[in-house]
Design a protein around this motif. Sequence first.
Motif, PDB file in Angstrom:
ATOM      1  N   ILE A  77       0.775  -1.253   0.137  1.00  0.00           N
ATOM      2  CA  ILE A  77       0.056  -0.053  -0.034  1.00  0.00           C
ATOM      3  C   ILE A  77       0.929   1.433   0.017  1.00  0.00           C
ATOM      4  O   ILE A  77       0.839   2.113  -0.848  1.00  0.00           O
ATOM      5  N   GLU A 252      -7.931   2.835   1.825  1.00  0.00           N
ATOM      6  CA  GLU A 252      -7.857   1.485   1.737  1.00  0.00           C
ATOM      7  C   GLU A 252      -7.024   1.011   3.117  1.00  0.00           C
ATOM      8  O   GLU A 252      -6.475   1.735   3.924  1.00  0.00           O
ATOM      9  N   LYS A 254      -4.981  -2.773   4.817  1.00  0.00           N
ATOM     10  CA  LYS A 254      -4.668  -4.098   4.578  1.00  0.00           C
ATOM     11  C   LYS A 254      -4.224  -4.723   6.039  1.00  0.00           C
ATOM     12  O   LYS A 254      -3.414  -3.912   6.453  1.00  0.00           O
ATOM     13  N   TRP A 258      -4.032   1.120   7.806  1.00  0.00           N
ATOM     14  CA  TRP A 258      -4.848   2.009   7.140  1.00  0.00           C
ATOM     15  C   TRP A 258      -4.181   3.190   6.637  1.00  0.00           C
ATOM     16  O   TRP A 258      -3.284   3.766   6.945  1.00  0.00           O
ATOM     17  N   HIS A 259      -4.925   3.231   5.053  1.00  0.00           N
ATOM     18  CA  HIS A 259      -4.207   4.493   4.510  1.00  0.00           C
ATOM     19  C   HIS A 259      -5.256   5.758   4.379  1.00  0.00           C
ATOM     20  O   HIS A 259      -6.301   5.547   3.858  1.00  0.00           O
TER      21      HIS A 259
END
Length: 279
Positions: A77, A252, A254, A258-259
């Motif tokens: 990411i 997004e 994963k 967190w982004h």
Amino acid sequence: MRALPEKPWFMAASFASLIAGFLLISSFLRLGGDRNLLCSVAGPPATGSSVELLTSAVLHYATSSVTPQQSRSEIRISYSVLRARSPCNFLVFGLGHDSLMWQSFNPGGTTVFLEEDPKWVQSVLRDAPSLHAHTVRYPTKLKEADDLLTSWRSEPACDPARAALKGNTQCRLALAGLPNEIYEKEWDLIMIDAPRGYFAEAPGRMGAIYSAALMARNRKGAGPTDVFLHDVDRKVEKAFAAEFLCKKHLVEGKGRLWHFRIPAVPGNETTASSGGGFC
């Protein structure tokens, strides 16, 4: 950003191959597919040429049995954003065995690490002297998190409409004593993977999250600020992300990362004075 326990050599080797591939692909894409990419760099950072950073990182991970704390899917990411925005200004809360990787993903840019433990800084820099790192002191403790989350709105010095970080000792969440370099630059990417936040007396990441949000809001340059927060499986990280980084800015996630993509607030306009807060 600290290392996980050692893993079998074949797992480390597999990860090293992934990193090497990421590094080479990143340079290749940024340079338009030039077959002489290892001889052509976007511009040497202060700590050495891009080629030196790349080769140093590949060598580091190819010969190490210690793997970075973030998983491959989490790293992808941040890597994808760095690939698009590099060379850029990248601020990382935390210093560890993955720091050389992050610096190498941003050749030609400025990557700065902030770490709470001076002995750990010395240990990491002994193996990777090209890293640009500062030892910083955090004013909070994890056990104060609930109080900080509920009381910041009643402190005018924390109000995002007029709050500043440097020298702001009235707002308990503001990181007021960072090196001047941190305040003088606008950060395109901010990664929060420190300080420690897993026992009551630890600093916790409350101040880092608040301060990153304020930096992003106060940005004067073009474009948003990409903020990456690790360990969102923990209560404090999750609650302070919702309060300051805002769910509407979540792009997004994963695993435990967190982004957020946070736009600047033109003229620092806000409804915070009427209870609007950061979100």
